[in-house]
Motif scaffolding. Structure first.
Motif, mmCIF file in Angstrom:
data_model
loop_
_atom_site.group_PDB
_atom_site.id
_atom_site.type_symbol
_atom_site.label_atom_id
_atom_site.label_comp_id
_atom_site.label_asym_id
_atom_site.label_seq_id
_atom_site.Cartn_x
_atom_site.Cartn_y
_atom_site.Cartn_z
ATOM 1 N N GLU A 43 -66.322 -35.133 -30.146
ATOM 2 C CA GLU A 43 -64.777 -34.379 -29.167
ATOM 3 C C GLU A 43 -64.264 -35.502 -27.956
ATOM 4 O O GLU A 43 -63.352 -35.712 -28.495
ATOM 5 C CB GLU A 43 -64.948 -33.142 -28.181
ATOM 6 N N LEU A 47 -60.711 -37.639 -28.023
ATOM 7 C CA LEU A 47 -59.713 -37.478 -26.734
ATOM 8 C C LEU A 47 -58.714 -38.832 -26.903
ATOM 9 O O LEU A 47 -58.343 -39.389 -26.528
ATOM 10 C CB LEU A 47 -60.642 -36.825 -25.537
ATOM 11 N N MET A 110 -61.191 -36.414 -16.662
ATOM 12 C CA MET A 110 -60.591 -36.927 -17.730
ATOM 13 C C MET A 110 -60.756 -38.152 -18.036
ATOM 14 O O MET A 110 -61.388 -38.984 -18.025
ATOM 15 C CB MET A 110 -59.042 -36.687 -17.024
ATOM 16 N N ARG A 124 -55.824 -37.166 -20.475
ATOM 17 C CA ARG A 124 -56.607 -36.174 -21.371
ATOM 18 C C ARG A 124 -57.241 -35.333 -20.637
ATOM 19 O O ARG A 124 -58.220 -36.267 -19.880
ATOM 20 C CB ARG A 124 -56.688 -36.707 -22.879
ATOM 21 N N VAL A 125 -57.463 -34.854 -21.006
ATOM 22 C CA VAL A 125 -59.078 -33.945 -20.422
ATOM 23 C C VAL A 125 -59.757 -33.759 -20.645
ATOM 24 O O VAL A 125 -59.966 -33.105 -22.172
ATOM 25 C CB VAL A 125 -58.573 -32.245 -18.768
ATOM 26 N N SER A 127 -63.497 -31.909 -20.025
ATOM 27 C CA SER A 127 -63.961 -30.583 -19.198
ATOM 28 C C SER A 127 -63.273 -30.013 -18.355
ATOM 29 O O SER A 127 -62.652 -31.050 -17.340
ATOM 30 C CB SER A 127 -65.067 -30.746 -19.275
ATOM 31 N N HIS A 128 -62.787 -28.761 -17.762
ATOM 32 C CA HIS A 128 -63.089 -27.746 -16.971
ATOM 33 C C HIS A 128 -62.760 -26.624 -17.159
ATOM 34 O O HIS A 128 -63.575 -26.305 -18.097
ATOM 35 C CB HIS A 128 -61.603 -28.053 -16.630
ATOM 36 N N ASP A 136 -55.695 -23.195 -17.205
ATOM 37 C CA ASP A 136 -56.204 -24.186 -18.897
ATOM 38 C C ASP A 136 -54.551 -24.699 -19.021
ATOM 39 O O ASP A 136 -54.975 -25.429 -20.456
ATOM 40 C CB ASP A 136 -56.901 -22.940 -19.136
ATOM 41 N N LYS A 137 -53.303 -24.392 -18.977
ATOM 42 C CA LYS A 137 -52.375 -25.893 -18.792
ATOM 43 C C LYS A 137 -52.131 -27.045 -19.315
ATOM 44 O O LYS A 137 -51.949 -27.971 -19.582
ATOM 45 C CB LYS A 137 -51.597 -25.151 -18.525
ATOM 46 N N GLU A 139 -54.939 -28.236 -20.436
ATOM 47 C CA GLU A 139 -55.125 -28.478 -22.151
ATOM 48 C C GLU A 139 -53.844 -28.820 -22.616
ATOM 49 O O GLU A 139 -53.303 -28.207 -22.531
ATOM 50 C CB GLU A 139 -56.063 -27.510 -22.779
ATOM 51 N N SER A 141 -54.123 -28.514 -25.745
ATOM 52 C CA SER A 141 -54.270 -27.290 -27.242
ATOM 53 C C SER A 141 -53.481 -26.377 -26.720
ATOM 54 O O SER A 141 -52.845 -25.410 -27.059
ATOM 55 C CB SER A 141 -55.103 -27.131 -27.287
#
Length: 212
Positions: A43, A47, A110, A124-125, A127-128, A136-137, A139, A141
């Protein structure tokens, strides 16, 4: 005598069963842990490709370093990729793993890429734990909000552009959420300020940990 043998036999069987169970649990945990680590690394590779557009990435070669710095959000060791120009083999930019420690629901990890002059290439993020449907905005995706940083330039740690619009800055907030976007914004700013210092500390770098 028979009773004693029976007790010893049962004790041995119980011990054997316990040993097999423990060994099985350790093996399954090891396999699962390795798969999770592998998945996270895959992942992260995706990213990395997103944070640096292909047309820009083709101009550089990457070299990985390990770094510790207070501007990266914690005392942990972070990955740092220096981007060396293919033309002259000089470092011109960096991608840094960084952490926003003060997200609404915890740390936000990030990747931040920027040139040494403070111009941001991408964010890019990784994990959170932010609230689904609200925080979660951050992200890609979920929304394009994270792209707002692309091509912005950080002048200093006091740069007021890196505040939410409600505080006089240039960064949009989320409906019902201000802590998450401001936390990410602060971390991006601090990380780029750190990236700007790399030319002056590069001679200290090696392939181990540079602690500053």
């Amino acid at each position: 005598m028979k009773t004693r043998k029976k007790i010893l036999k049962n004790a041995f069987l119980i011990s054997l069963f316990s040993t097999v169970c423990v060994a099985g649990t350790v093996l399954i945990n090891s396999i699962t842990k390795n798969k999770i680590i592998y998945q996270k690394e895959q992942e992260k590779k995706i990213l990395l490709q997103q944070v640096i557009p292909k047309q820009i990435c083709q101009r550089f070669t990457k070299k990985l370093y390990k770094i510790k710095n207070k501007f990266l959000g914690n005392n942990k060791t972070h990955n740092l990729w220096l981007l060396f120009s293919i033309k002259n083999n000089k470092p011109e930019a960096a991608i840094v793993e960084t952490t926003a420690p003060d997200g609404y629901s915890g740390s936000i990890n990030m990747l931040v890429a920027a040139y040494f002059d403070g111009k941001i290439i991408g964010v890019r993020v990784i994990s959170h734990k932010e609230t689904p449907g609200i925080g979660d905005k951050i992200e890609l995706s979920v929304s394009n909000w994270i792209k707002i940083f692309t091509n912005m330039r950080v002048s200093s740690i006091a740069d007021k552009n890196f505040l939410l619009k409600k505080y006089g800055g240039k960064i949009d907030q989320f409906t019902g959420a201000t802590i998450t976007p401001q936390s990410v914004t602060n971390s991006v700013k601090r990380t780029v300020v750190f990236i700007k210092t790399i030319p002056s500390i590069f001679h200290f770098f090696n392939e181990h940990v540079y602690d500053n």
